[in-house]
Motif scaffolding. Structure first.
Motif, mmCIF file in Angstrom:
data_model
loop_
_atom_site.group_PDB
_atom_site.id
_atom_site.type_symbol
_atom_site.label_atom_id
_atom_site.label_comp_id
_atom_site.label_asym_id
_atom_site.label_seq_id
_atom_site.Cartn_x
_atom_site.Cartn_y
_atom_site.Cartn_z
ATOM 1 N N ALA A 27 38.837 23.024 36.802
ATOM 2 C CA ALA A 27 39.788 22.536 35.798
ATOM 3 C C ALA A 27 40.044 21.041 35.985
ATOM 4 O O ALA A 27 40.119 20.281 35.009
ATOM 5 N N GLU A 28 40.185 20.611 37.225
ATOM 6 C CA GLU A 28 40.432 19.189 37.494
ATOM 7 C C GLU A 28 39.267 18.320 37.037
ATOM 8 O O GLU A 28 39.465 17.172 36.628
ATOM 9 N N SER A 29 38.048 18.879 37.060
ATOM 10 C CA SER A 29 36.876 18.089 36.674
ATOM 11 C C SER A 29 36.889 17.717 35.197
ATOM 12 O O SER A 29 36.193 16.786 34.778
ATOM 13 N N VAL A 30 37.683 18.449 34.398
ATOM 14 C CA VAL A 30 37.787 18.132 32.967
ATOM 15 C C VAL A 30 39.234 17.814 32.584
ATOM 16 O O VAL A 30 39.600 17.845 31.412
ATOM 17 N N SER A 31 40.058 17.540 33.613
ATOM 18 C CA SER A 31 41.466 17.156 33.408
ATOM 19 C C SER A 31 42.274 18.239 32.703
ATOM 20 O O SER A 31 43.122 17.951 31.852
ATOM 21 N N TRP A 32 42.000 19.482 33.041
ATOM 22 C CA TRP A 32 42.781 20.610 32.530
ATOM 23 C C TRP A 32 43.777 21.063 33.580
ATOM 24 O O TRP A 32 43.538 20.926 34.792
ATOM 25 N N ASP A 33 44.898 21.623 33.120
ATOM 26 C CA ASP A 33 45.866 22.257 34.001
ATOM 27 C C ASP A 33 45.566 23.748 34.078
ATOM 28 O O ASP A 33 45.208 24.371 33.070
ATOM 29 N N VAL A 34 45.724 24.312 35.257
ATOM 30 C CA VAL A 34 45.541 25.751 35.423
ATOM 31 C C VAL A 34 46.848 26.451 35.068
ATOM 32 O O VAL A 34 47.900 26.085 35.616
ATOM 33 N N PRO A 35 46.835 27.415 34.173
ATOM 34 C CA PRO A 35 48.087 28.115 33.835
ATOM 35 C C PRO A 35 48.608 28.911 35.027
ATOM 36 O O PRO A 35 47.865 29.221 35.962
ATOM 37 N N ALA A 36 49.887 29.241 34.989
ATOM 38 C CA ALA A 36 50.483 30.016 36.073
ATOM 39 C C ALA A 36 49.833 31.382 36.199
ATOM 40 O O ALA A 36 49.634 31.905 37.290
ATOM 41 N N ASP A 37 49.516 31.978 35.054
ATOM 42 C CA ASP A 37 48.811 33.262 35.019
ATOM 43 C C ASP A 37 48.097 33.353 33.680
ATOM 44 O O ASP A 37 48.130 32.410 32.884
ATOM 45 N N LEU A 38 47.440 34.490 33.453
ATOM 46 C CA LEU A 38 46.641 34.642 32.225
ATOM 47 C C LEU A 38 47.318 35.513 31.169
ATOM 48 O O LEU A 38 46.692 35.885 30.184
ATOM 49 N N LYS A 39 48.598 35.835 31.374
ATOM 50 C CA LYS A 39 49.288 36.719 30.425
ATOM 51 C C LYS A 39 49.316 36.120 29.032
ATOM 52 O O LYS A 39 49.104 36.823 28.044
ATOM 53 N N ARG A 40 49.579 34.828 28.942
ATOM 54 C CA ARG A 40 49.615 34.157 27.638
ATOM 55 C C ARG A 40 48.370 33.296 27.412
ATOM 56 O O ARG A 40 48.254 32.640 26.383
ATOM 57 N N ASP A 41 47.502 33.271 28.386
ATOM 58 C CA ASP A 41 46.289 32.443 28.295
ATOM 59 C C ASP A 41 45.074 33.266 28.678
ATOM 60 O O ASP A 41 44.256 32.843 29.501
ATOM 61 N N GLY A 43 42.285 33.942 27.362
ATOM 62 C CA GLY A 43 40.947 33.381 27.159
ATOM 63 C C GLY A 43 40.706 32.062 27.865
ATOM 64 O O GLY A 43 39.657 31.434 27.644
ATOM 65 N N TRP A 44 41.633 31.644 28.739
ATOM 66 C CA TRP A 44 41.550 30.312 29.332
ATOM 67 C C TRP A 44 40.292 30.126 30.173
ATOM 68 O O TRP A 44 39.618 29.092 30.072
ATOM 69 N N ILE A 45 39.946 31.095 31.006
ATOM 70 C CA ILE A 45 38.772 30.944 31.874
ATOM 71 C C ILE A 45 37.506 30.809 31.033
ATOM 72 O O ILE A 45 36.665 29.934 31.296
ATOM 73 N N GLY A 46 37.369 31.646 30.019
ATOM 74 C CA GLY A 46 36.200 31.558 29.158
ATOM 75 C C GLY A 46 36.106 30.213 28.458
ATOM 76 O O GLY A 46 35.021 29.624 28.353
ATOM 77 N N GLN A 47 37.255 29.694 27.993
ATOM 78 C CA GLN A 47 37.262 28.387 27.323
ATOM 79 C C GLN A 47 36.881 27.269 28.286
ATOM 80 O O GLN A 47 36.169 26.327 27.913
ATOM 81 N N LEU A 48 37.352 27.373 29.529
ATOM 82 C CA LEU A 48 36.997 26.368 30.531
ATOM 83 C C LEU A 48 35.496 26.361 30.784
ATOM 84 O O LEU A 48 34.852 25.295 30.814
ATOM 85 N N LEU A 49 34.912 27.537 30.941
ATOM 86 C CA LEU A 49 33.477 27.625 31.197
ATOM 87 C C LEU A 49 32.667 27.156 29.991
ATOM 88 O O LEU A 49 31.621 26.525 30.145
ATOM 89 N N GLU A 50 33.136 27.475 28.789
ATOM 90 C CA GLU A 50 32.457 26.997 27.584
ATOM 91 C C GLU A 50 32.388 25.472 27.584
ATOM 92 O O GLU A 50 31.352 24.884 27.261
ATOM 93 N N LYS A 51 33.504 24.845 27.940
ATOM 94 C CA LYS A 51 33.550 23.375 27.949
ATOM 95 C C LYS A 51 32.609 22.807 29.010
ATOM 96 O O LYS A 51 31.859 21.860 28.764
ATOM 97 N N LEU A 52 32.628 23.410 30.195
ATOM 98 C CA LEU A 52 31.810 22.912 31.296
ATOM 99 C C LEU A 52 30.319 23.102 31.045
ATOM 100 O O LEU A 52 29.498 22.275 31.471
#
Length: 221
Positions: A27-41, A43-52
């Motif tokens: 996440a730091e490599s693309v200046s993203w913040d890691v959410p506290a958990d995935l309850k409201r996010d 799809g966050w991991i998938g979106q991060l990998l898509e970007k990378l």
């Protein structure tokens, strides 16, 4: 913005670079913040990998790497290295599906070639510290293809007959259909048993863990 890979070999090189890194580092490599958990996010991991990795399809009904015909899917793994949950594939076409064949379906296109990336999902590991595993490519073998097609055809027959509300999550050997909406107020058009349009919950196709665990066993055995 990472440019889309031009070949499966180039994509493989990018996947290898991700392996073994934790989510905080990526996440730091693309200046993203890691959410506290995935309850409201969720799809966050998938979106991060898509970007990378340079996935470019976005929310389209095409594979994530359309120029390569490759779909990107994550597999959250338990401590026992089993799939923790079902895998979302795509939305279910509830209208305009007359004459749709398996080979032309979104499910077929998405699953013809898949890049699976395992992710640690043990709740004892903080989200920031969870690591990305070794990604691998998969295409359905003959047996898997037959079962997926049979499941899809059975579901689409029920939908065409206006029986969408009779479908439960218990049906299907490898595929299942479940409601996919943020809340019960999110509705879409469907076909009722009388052949007329009706309002119903959006549905999604999901892969059962019976298939994803089979894929994992074949890959890592």
């Amino acid at each position: 913005m990472t440019k889309p890979p031009l070949s499966e070999i180039e994509l493989t090189r990018r996947v290898i670079k991700l392996s073994g890194n934790n989510l905080q580092c990526l996440a730091e490599s693309v200046s993203w913040d890691v959410p506290a958990d995935l309850k409201r996010d969720k799809g966050w991991i998938g979106q991060l990998l898509e970007k990378l990795l340079g996935a470019s399809a976005g929310n389209l009904s095409e594979p994530d790497f359309p120029q390569l015909g490759i779909e990107l899917k994550t597999i959250p793994l338990t401590r026992e290295l089993k799939a923790k949950e079902t895998t979302y594939v795509c939305t279910v076409p509830l209208v305009n599906h007359i004459g749709l064949q398996w080979e032309d379906s979104c499910v077929f296109r998405k699953l013809s070639r898949v890049l699976w990336i395992p992710i640690e999902a043990d709740p004892a590991i903080p989200l920031q510290q969870r690591k990305v595993g070794s990604g691998f490519f998969w295409s359905p073998d003959l047996e898997e293809s037959k079962i997926l097609q049979a499941d899809w055809e059975e579901f689409m027959e029920l939908i065409s007959l206006g029986q969408i509300d009779t479908i439960t999550a218990h049906q299907g050997e490898y595929l299942q259909i479940r409601p996919k909406a943020a809340n019960a107020a999110a509705v879409t058009a469907g076909i009722g048993s009388n052949g007329l349009y009706k309002q119903t919950l959006p549905r999604g196709f999901y892969l059962r863990t019976a298939l994803t665990n089979r894929i994992l066993e074949k890959c890592f055995s």
